[in-house]
Scaffold this active site. Structure first.
Site, PDB file in Angstrom:
ATOM      1  N   ARG A 113       2.797 -20.470  10.011  1.00  0.00           N
ATOM      2  CA  ARG A 113       4.124 -20.713   9.470  1.00  0.00           C
ATOM      3  C   ARG A 113       4.132 -22.066   8.776  1.00  0.00           C
ATOM      4  O   ARG A 113       3.537 -23.017   9.255  1.00  0.00           O
ATOM      5  CB  ARG A 113       5.171 -20.719  10.583  1.00  0.00           C
ATOM      6  CG  ARG A 113       5.542 -19.342  11.085  1.00  0.00           C
ATOM      7  CD  ARG A 113       6.658 -19.393  12.101  1.00  0.00           C
ATOM      8  NE  ARG A 113       6.245 -20.020  13.338  1.00  0.00           N
ATOM      9  CZ  ARG A 113       6.518 -21.249  13.710  1.00  0.00           C
ATOM     10  NH1 ARG A 113       7.264 -22.030  12.930  1.00  0.00           N
ATOM     11  NH2 ARG A 113       6.094 -21.729  14.850  1.00  0.00           N
ATOM     12  N   TYR A 173       1.362 -14.611   5.371  1.00  0.00           N
ATOM     13  CA  TYR A 173       1.165 -14.828   6.811  1.00  0.00           C
ATOM     14  C   TYR A 173       2.354 -14.282   7.621  1.00  0.00           C
ATOM     15  O   TYR A 173       3.520 -14.566   7.290  1.00  0.00           O
ATOM     16  CB  TYR A 173       0.964 -16.333   7.113  1.00  0.00           C
ATOM     17  CG  TYR A 173       1.046 -16.555   8.600  1.00  0.00           C
ATOM     18  CD1 TYR A 173      -0.007 -16.142   9.415  1.00  0.00           C
ATOM     19  CD2 TYR A 173       2.189 -17.064   9.205  1.00  0.00           C
ATOM     20  CE1 TYR A 173       0.083 -16.230  10.799  1.00  0.00           C
ATOM     21  CE2 TYR A 173       2.288 -17.173  10.581  1.00  0.00           C
ATOM     22  CZ  TYR A 173       1.228 -16.744  11.372  1.00  0.00           C
ATOM     23  OH  TYR A 173       1.335 -16.832  12.729  1.00  0.00           O
ATOM     24  N   LYS A 191      10.875 -14.189  12.967  1.00  0.00           N
ATOM     25  CA  LYS A 191      11.446 -15.533  13.082  1.00  0.00           C
ATOM     26  C   LYS A 191      12.655 -15.717  12.154  1.00  0.00           C
ATOM     27  O   LYS A 191      13.654 -16.326  12.530  1.00  0.00           O
ATOM     28  CB  LYS A 191      10.388 -16.590  12.755  1.00  0.00           C
ATOM     29  CG  LYS A 191       9.146 -16.526  13.619  1.00  0.00           C
ATOM     30  CD  LYS A 191       9.450 -16.773  15.071  1.00  0.00           C
ATOM     31  CE  LYS A 191       8.169 -16.902  15.877  1.00  0.00           C
ATOM     32  NZ  LYS A 191       8.456 -17.064  17.316  1.00  0.00           N
ATOM     33  N   HIS A 204      14.473 -18.005  21.509  1.00  0.00           N
ATOM     34  CA  HIS A 204      13.005 -17.915  21.441  1.00  0.00           C
ATOM     35  C   HIS A 204      12.478 -17.776  22.877  1.00  0.00           C
ATOM     36  O   HIS A 204      11.925 -18.715  23.429  1.00  0.00           O
ATOM     37  CB  HIS A 204      12.484 -19.192  20.775  1.00  0.00           C
ATOM     38  CG  HIS A 204      11.042 -19.154  20.382  1.00  0.00           C
ATOM     39  ND1 HIS A 204      10.317 -20.297  20.148  1.00  0.00           N
ATOM     40  CD2 HIS A 204      10.187 -18.122  20.172  1.00  0.00           C
ATOM     41  CE1 HIS A 204       9.084 -19.970  19.820  1.00  0.00           C
ATOM     42  NE2 HIS A 204       8.967 -18.674  19.828  1.00  0.00           N
ATOM     43  N   SER A 245       5.558 -23.263  21.401  1.00  0.00           N
ATOM     44  CA  SER A 245       4.345 -22.514  21.060  1.00  0.00           C
ATOM     45  C   SER A 245       3.160 -23.051  21.874  1.00  0.00           C
ATOM     46  O   SER A 245       3.115 -24.224  22.217  1.00  0.00           O
ATOM     47  CB  SER A 245       4.048 -22.658  19.568  1.00  0.00           C
ATOM     48  OG  SER A 245       5.109 -22.117  18.835  1.00  0.00           O
ATOM     49  N   CYS A 250       2.239 -22.507  24.955  1.00  0.00           N
ATOM     50  CA  CYS A 250       2.433 -22.801  26.382  1.00  0.00           C
ATOM     51  C   CYS A 250       2.342 -21.523  27.218  1.00  0.00           C
ATOM     52  O   CYS A 250       2.717 -21.509  28.381  1.00  0.00           O
ATOM     53  CB  CYS A 250       3.771 -23.492  26.614  1.00  0.00           C
ATOM     54  SG  CYS A 250       3.784 -25.202  26.052  1.00  0.00           S
ATOM     55  N   ASP A 281       8.628 -12.843  22.974  1.00  0.00           N
ATOM     56  CA  ASP A 281       8.927 -13.903  21.995  1.00  0.00           C
ATOM     57  C   ASP A 281      10.416 -14.142  21.739  1.00  0.00           C
ATOM     58  O   ASP A 281      10.813 -15.275  21.565  1.00  0.00           O
ATOM     59  CB  ASP A 281       8.225 -13.561  20.674  1.00  0.00           C
ATOM     60  CG  ASP A 281       8.106 -14.755  19.741  1.00  0.00           C
ATOM     61  OD1 ASP A 281       7.870 -15.865  20.228  1.00  0.00           O
ATOM     62  OD2 ASP A 281       8.260 -14.571  18.510  1.00  0.00           O
ATOM     63  N   ARG A 326      -4.457 -13.271  14.860  1.00  0.00           N
ATOM     64  CA  ARG A 326      -3.431 -12.514  15.588  1.00  0.00           C
ATOM     65  C   ARG A 326      -3.811 -11.062  15.832  1.00  0.00           C
ATOM     66  O   ARG A 326      -4.629 -10.489  15.114  1.00  0.00           O
ATOM     67  CB  ARG A 326      -2.125 -12.521  14.768  1.00  0.00           C
ATOM     68  CG  ARG A 326      -1.548 -13.899  14.499  1.00  0.00           C
ATOM     69  CD  ARG A 326      -0.673 -14.331  15.625  1.00  0.00           C
ATOM     70  NE  ARG A 326      -0.231 -15.710  15.511  1.00  0.00           N
ATOM     71  CZ  ARG A 326       0.874 -16.171  16.109  1.00  0.00           C
ATOM     72  NH1 ARG A 326       1.640 -15.369  16.814  1.00  0.00           N
ATOM     73  NH2 ARG A 326       1.199 -17.444  16.000  1.00  0.00           N
TER      74      ARG A 326
HETATM   75  C1  OXD Z   1       5.517 -18.890  17.164  1.00  0.00           C
HETATM   76  C2  OXD Z   1       5.106 -17.475  17.151  1.00  0.00           C
HETATM   77  O1  OXD Z   1       5.041 -19.671  16.343  1.00  0.00           O
HETATM   78  O2  OXD Z   1       5.619 -16.712  17.987  1.00  0.00           O
HETATM   79  O3  OXD Z   1       6.359 -19.262  17.996  1.00  0.00           O
HETATM   80  O4  OXD Z   1       4.276 -17.093  16.307  1.00  0.00           O
HETATM   81 MN    MN Z   2       7.259 -17.556  19.017  1.00  0.00          MN
END
Ligand code: OXD
Ligand code: MN
Length: 594
Positions: A70, A198, A207, A227, A249, A251, A278, A376
């Site tokens: 991102r 991406y 998002k 989130h 992110s 964690c 997520d 991913r």
């Molecule tokens: C993030 C994702 O960046 O879920 O939080 O990809």
């Molecule tokens: Mn995320």
């Protein structure tokens, strides 16, 4: 099916007039369509077929080298007033946004096909759900959206001739980083993303819509877009408590959402049900409690580090019908990534599409990775062995507890419970992660990430905090709020807590607190477990480690409050007074404690 929606029709026509695609294709969601699109993408090289014996239904994709994550610096909230985007977002006026991105979109689909994807975030027809329509010139986007959301004819039917939808426009354009913009127009319920391929920038339901636009809508309609993972913890007596948890992110949200209970707790009868990893949309229901759905139907998970030890359920989920992006491609057309399963392959094609072997080093002598660090897997959530039977329930699941967390090498104990909803909101608003020697950046540097929403809140974060406070006072049965930290280290920098499946021991304490059956000690920062209230059956952890995990260092907390105060000052008068009051009250409790 013919589109009967006049506004949708007019919008598509005007976007097509700008982008000038050669063709337009409506996405129906059929299996035949998937086959056809894959075939087309194989022919152009956009996708590579994988070994169908070993990975049935799986395909492979590489993004451009400069397009692997991102791009927060190119992500904007476009509102008439700068104040409405707030101090934590990049801002442009809507007219600037449309003009800048419009210049890039202009004629960008010549020679290409524009796909029209009607999609529903959340079960089709649920009062929790929202419909979007994404226009894109990328087959990769279409195939990912088919996994991540409900798409096609069924959704269009539901939209009818007059339904509300989020207008999502995506174009790859030249995939030039200098001609890339991810723009949100909350006042128009629209998203324009151009110049990227991406996932996080282009799967606009995720998002962009389910967090940035939905958070804006949720504030107006009295609900919350967060989130957060959602998981069910089934107790030995069969009662399932649902938890929603927000972590920045990296964690371990995906790992926690589908954890495998450690032997001791499995024997006791605990089971996990995964609702989402997520995003959580939460509403107050007629019982005065908070209910949540996962608006997504898939995982867009980070591959490196995912293996049968760290997350066996994710490994099983991604064995079929999965899109792999930017991982290593092995000669037998299967895939591999660093810290994944199996032996390191002796050769393969790396994520850049170049021949790779594990002995290769870069100019600085560092090993060349086969898989990109943010590579991913996109997999249907239904394939997860722990996927919840409530996924399609229109009212979702009732949330017993909200959990915030961060990566703190010191400061935060393993777990604590907030005294009240406003105290919990303050705990979320001051969430942070710090970098350790093992991570990039300066050691100990603290990055504040309120509710893990810093990059995802679609409006002024001061208003977002107010919304949280208001939601709490509108509930008669609000969830309890907790904070966890799996990452505390000893003086040698070793983790004190084993993490992964063992985290269920902490979740057990959390749900027992919700049922008022677990003991706790009252401290200035909140309630923490007494040693004997955590079930450690089968885990050899010396009592002194547990003491360290639960200890609170007053001086560290006072320094923390100074830093929090600086962070709060960014919001000026938009910061709700309650949060300043919570901070002062904590300072006072620390000063008054022994
Ligand atoms: C993030 C994702 O960046 O879920 O939080 O990809
Ligand atoms: Mn995320």
């Amino acid at each position: 099916m013919k589109n009967k929606h006049k506004k949708l029709d007019a919008w598509i026509k005007s976007m097509a007039a700008m982008c000038k695609p050669d063709r337009m294709v409506w996405i129906t969601g059929s299996d035949e369509e998937k086959e056809r699109l894959q075939k087309e993408a194989f022919a152009t090289g956009e996708l590579i077929p994988l070994n169908q014996k070993k990975l049935p239904g799986c395909v492979y994709h590489r993004t451009a080298e400069n397009d692997v994550a991102r791009t927060e610096n190119l992500t904007f909230i476009c509102t008439s007033k700068k104040r409405d985007a707030g101090p934590t977002n990049n801002w442009m006026t809507p007219s600037q946004g449309y003009a800048k991105a419009g210049a890039i979109f202009k004629n960008s689909m010549q020679g290409r096909t524009m796909y029209v994807i009607p999609f529903s975030m959340g079960p089709v027809g649920s009062p929790f759900s929202k419909i979007g329509v994404e226009l894109t010139d990328s087959i990769y986007v279409v195939l990912n959206m088919r996994i991540m959301t409900h798409v096609g004819t069924e959704v269009l039917k539901h939209l009818g001739s007059n339904g509300v939808f989020t207008k999502c426009l995506h174009g790859k354009a030249e995939r030039d980083i200098n001609r890339r913009l991810i723009l949100h127009f909350p006042e128009d319920n629209a998203i324009w993303s151009v110049g990227s391929g991406y996932g996080g920038n282009v799967l606009l339901g995720k998002k962009c819509m389910a967090l940035r636009i939905a958070s804006y809508i949720g504030r107006q309609e009295n609900w919350m877009a967060e989130h957060m993972l959602i998981m069910g913890v089934e107790k030995p007596n069969g009662h399932i408590h649902y938890l929603a948890a927000a972590f920045p992110s990296a964690c371990g949200k995906t790992n926690l959402a589908m954890l495998v209970p450690p032997q001791g707790l499995r024997t006791k009868g605990y089971k996990i049900w995964t609702v989402g990893d997520d995003i959580s949309w939460m509403r107050i229901d007629s019982d005065g409690a908070l209910w949540a759905i996962n608006p997504e139907t898939g995982f867009f998970g980070v591959a490196p580090g995912t293996n049968s030890q760290t997350n066996p359920n994710a490994v099983k989920t991604a064995k079929q019908n999965t899109i792999f992006t930017n991982v290593l491609l092995k000669p037998d057309k299967t895939v591999w990534w660093e810290d994944g399963d199996g032996p390191t392959p002796s050769q393969g094609m790396d994520w850049r599409g170049r021949p790779w072997n594990p002995k290769m080093v870069d100019e600085q002598g560092k090993p060349v990775k086969g898989a990109q660090a943010n590579s991913r897997f996109t997999s249907p959530i239904k394939q997860c062995p722990t996927s919840s039977f409530r996924l399609e329930h229109h009212h979702g699941v009732p949330i017993s507890a909200i959990i915030f967390g961060g990566w703190r090498a010191s400061l935060a104990p393993l777990v604590y419970q907030a005294f009240s909803w406003p105290h919990g909101v303050y705990t979320g608003a001051t969430m942070a992660s710090e970098r350790t020697a093992a991570q990039y950046g300066k050691q100990g540097e603290v990055r504040r990430d309120p509710m893990a929403m810093l990059p995802f809140c679609g409006y002024n974060m001061g208003d977002y905090f107010k919304h949280w406070l208001k939601m709490g006072s509108s509930m008669t049965r609000p969830p309890e709020i907790f904070h966890v930290n799996w990452f505390r280290t000893d003086k040698n920098g070793e983790f004190l807590w084993p993490g992964y499946g063992e985290n269920l021991r902490v979740l057990e304490w959390i749900i027992d607190r919700c049922e008022h059956t677990a003991e706790a000690e009252k401290t200035p920062i909140g309630y923490i477990p007494t040693q004997r209230s955590l079930d450690m059956t089968g885990l050899q952890l010396p009592p002194e480690k547990i003491t360290q995990l639960l200890s609170i260092n007053k001086q560290e907390w006072k320094n923390e409050l100074d830093d929090q105060e600086m962070f709060f000052s960014r919001f000026g008068k938009d910061l709700p007074a309650e949060l300043r009051e919570e901070l002062s009250a904590l300072r006072e409790r620390l000063n008054n404690s022994r």
